[in-house]
Design a protein around this motif. Sequence first.
Motif, PDB file in Angstrom:
ATOM      1  N   LEU A 128      26.957  43.364  48.034  1.00 33.88           N
ATOM      2  CA  LEU A 128      28.113  43.195  49.109  1.00 33.88           C
ATOM      3  C   LEU A 128      29.144  43.703  48.138  1.00 33.88           C
ATOM      4  O   LEU A 128      29.355  43.077  47.516  1.00 33.88           O
ATOM      5  N   ARG A 129      30.238  44.208  48.163  1.00 35.08           N
ATOM      6  CA  ARG A 129      31.146  43.974  47.716  1.00 35.08           C
ATOM      7  C   ARG A 129      32.615  44.075  48.630  1.00 35.08           C
ATOM      8  O   ARG A 129      32.333  44.670  49.830  1.00 35.08           O
ATOM      9  N   LEU A 130      33.763  44.063  48.119  1.00 36.30           N
ATOM     10  CA  LEU A 130      35.503  44.342  48.661  1.00 36.30           C
ATOM     11  C   LEU A 130      35.595  45.605  48.575  1.00 36.30           C
ATOM     12  O   LEU A 130      35.239  45.934  46.928  1.00 36.30           O
ATOM     13  N   VAL A 131      36.178  47.008  49.553  1.00 34.84           N
ATOM     14  CA  VAL A 131      36.776  47.584  48.587  1.00 34.84           C
ATOM     15  C   VAL A 131      37.876  47.188  49.404  1.00 34.84           C
ATOM     16  O   VAL A 131      38.223  47.054  50.455  1.00 34.84           O
ATOM     17  N   VAL A 132      38.877  47.903  48.698  1.00 29.54           N
ATOM     18  CA  VAL A 132      40.409  48.218  48.788  1.00 29.54           C
ATOM     19  C   VAL A 132      41.232  48.265  48.466  1.00 29.54           C
ATOM     20  O   VAL A 132      41.901  49.189  47.375  1.00 29.54           O
ATOM     21  N   PRO A 133      41.089  49.957  49.334  1.00 30.02           N
ATOM     22  CA  PRO A 133      41.769  50.672  49.450  1.00 30.02           C
ATOM     23  C   PRO A 133      43.120  50.972  49.360  1.00 30.02           C
ATOM     24  O   PRO A 133      44.126  50.079  49.500  1.00 30.02           O
ATOM     25  N   GLY A 134      43.783  51.488  48.012  1.00 32.36           N
ATOM     26  CA  GLY A 134      45.222  51.441  47.902  1.00 32.36           C
ATOM     27  C   GLY A 134      45.738  50.579  46.744  1.00 32.36           C
ATOM     28  O   GLY A 134      47.306  50.452  46.341  1.00 32.36           O
ATOM     29  N   TYR A 135      44.826  50.257  46.609  1.00 36.63           N
ATOM     30  CA  TYR A 135      45.447  48.510  45.590  1.00 36.63           C
ATOM     31  C   TYR A 135      44.369  49.187  43.712  1.00 36.63           C
ATOM     32  O   TYR A 135      43.648  49.362  44.529  1.00 36.63           O
ATOM     33  N   ILE A 136      44.438  48.032  43.389  1.00 38.34           N
ATOM     34  CA  ILE A 136      44.565  48.039  41.888  1.00 38.34           C
ATOM     35  C   ILE A 136      42.969  48.208  41.835  1.00 38.34           C
ATOM     36  O   ILE A 136      42.237  47.391  43.124  1.00 38.34           O
ATOM     37  N   GLY A 137      42.158  48.504  40.975  1.00 37.11           N
ATOM     38  CA  GLY A 137      40.545  48.484  41.539  1.00 37.11           C
ATOM     39  C   GLY A 137      40.331  46.484  41.397  1.00 37.11           C
ATOM     40  O   GLY A 137      38.563  46.066  41.592  1.00 37.11           O
ATOM     41  N   ALA A 138      40.431  46.100  40.340  1.00 40.18           N
ATOM     42  CA  ALA A 138      40.400  44.891  39.758  1.00 40.18           C
ATOM     43  C   ALA A 138      40.147  43.732  41.114  1.00 40.18           C
ATOM     44  O   ALA A 138      39.348  42.562  41.597  1.00 40.18           O
ATOM     45  N   ARG A 139      41.394  44.466  42.448  1.00 37.68           N
ATOM     46  CA  ARG A 139      41.352  42.836  43.638  1.00 37.68           C
ATOM     47  C   ARG A 139      39.954  44.181  44.410  1.00 37.68           C
ATOM     48  O   ARG A 139      39.278  42.857  45.614  1.00 37.68           O
ATOM     49  N   SER A 140      39.054  44.868  44.481  1.00 33.60           N
ATOM     50  CA  SER A 140      37.684  44.570  44.757  1.00 33.60           C
ATOM     51  C   SER A 140      36.565  44.214  44.482  1.00 33.60           C
ATOM     52  O   SER A 140      36.023  45.114  43.508  1.00 33.60           O
ATOM     53  N   VAL A 141      36.241  43.157  44.792  1.00 33.95           N
ATOM     54  CA  VAL A 141      35.296  42.507  43.706  1.00 33.95           C
ATOM     55  C   VAL A 141      34.490  42.730  44.123  1.00 33.95           C
ATOM     56  O   VAL A 141      33.706  43.044  45.182  1.00 33.95           O
ATOM     57  N   LYS A 142      33.539  42.747  43.368  1.00 33.88           N
ATOM     58  CA  LYS A 142      32.214  43.429  42.978  1.00 33.88           C
ATOM     59  C   LYS A 142      31.374  41.730  43.609  1.00 33.88           C
ATOM     60  O   LYS A 142      31.356  40.843  43.059  1.00 33.88           O
ATOM     61  N   TRP A 143      29.927  42.693  43.575  1.00 39.63           N
ATOM     62  CA  TRP A 143      28.674  40.817  43.785  1.00 39.63           C
ATOM     63  C   TRP A 143      29.374  39.950  44.684  1.00 39.63           C
ATOM     64  O   TRP A 143      29.228  38.880  44.512  1.00 39.63           O
TER      65      TRP A 143
END
Length: 363
Positions: free
Chosen positions: A189-204
Amino acid sequence: MSAVVEKHPDLIVRTAEPFNAGPPPRLLGRHWVTPTELFFVRNHGTVPEPDAAAYRLVVHGGTAGPLSLSLDDLRRFPRHAVTATLQCAGNRRRELLDLRDIPGEVPWDLEAISQGEWGGVSLYHVLELAGIRPGVAHVALIGLDEVERRGRRFGFGASIPLDKALGPEVLLADEMNGAPLSPLHGAPLRLVVPGYIGARSVKWLGEIVLQAQPSDNYFQAVAYQHFPPDVDATTAVEGAGRMLDELFVSTAICVPAAGASLPAGPTTVSGYAVGQGGRPIQGVEVSADGGRTWMEATLHGGQQPWAWQLWSTTVRLAAGPQTLVARAIDCDGHVQPADVDATWNYKGYMNNAWHRVEVLGQA
Ligand code: MTE
């Protein structure tokens, strides 16, 4: 399982361990949704492979009480899908490096970006179930990977403002491009934060903490901060930069490649563009004479929030060396700065200057 087996052999590998790689631009610009084998990877530490049966997402902090959710628990929420671009804040750092050295950072060219079809549960369902107590303003996220910085080992972390976290587009994703999320991209499971820099889309993703302040994790409180061009490594005050969130409007020419030698005459130029904070792109212009005259590119599909825009046009190449330039405008009128002098910063983030590619026209 080796971290790289699922990837295309032509990926440009910037570092093997941790694995950081992206697709060659000629392949990147070919697909509106980037095939998983081509999708760029940005890792700061280990690639954990948590046991799916034992996995729990823990939600606590400013909640009515702590929550611990299994993958089966999460599957009971309504499903949601979003087509969204993921772009690393370090995308196009190479052009900044050409101006002044940026030691210790991955020298990405234009390949730290891709677009996925993400499937999962909107984060707000889980936050509502947890109960948001008054005073909560940020949602902190902690990964199950291990990163080492300054002699300490900890999970990669980030936070997003509560207002953003409540948007239906912010996903707890367990699917990417119609298949279960793969280990390299954050399974289970990861977060996907569309429109934000990739670093905010935390993986695992292992832990969500509701709190009054932004996360104090190194990757929110120290790294991924934006400083003005006149600050350098010797004058920067750690943690005093602006925490990065929304992507800036940007574009890049994927074809032709820099240094290409092409017959003079009509030639196709193509690339991608993203809007500020995931806004749709309104237009892309291309110049074949270094920025003196411009022509409108054709937009292909897209023009939807959270998604990038692919584009192409045909320009007439003269004989000799010349500079192709591309620039974009989004639907709210955000435009790009002309030069990298204006975008240079000592960590090399968010370069969104007009994109220039030197080519040679053959008589
Ligand atoms: N999450 C964890 N746990 N660890 C990481 O190193 N890297 C971040 C983000 N999420 C990272 C993470 C960064 S900087 C980016 S750009 C994206 O993941 C990249 O996602 P991808 O590898 O799926 O393309």
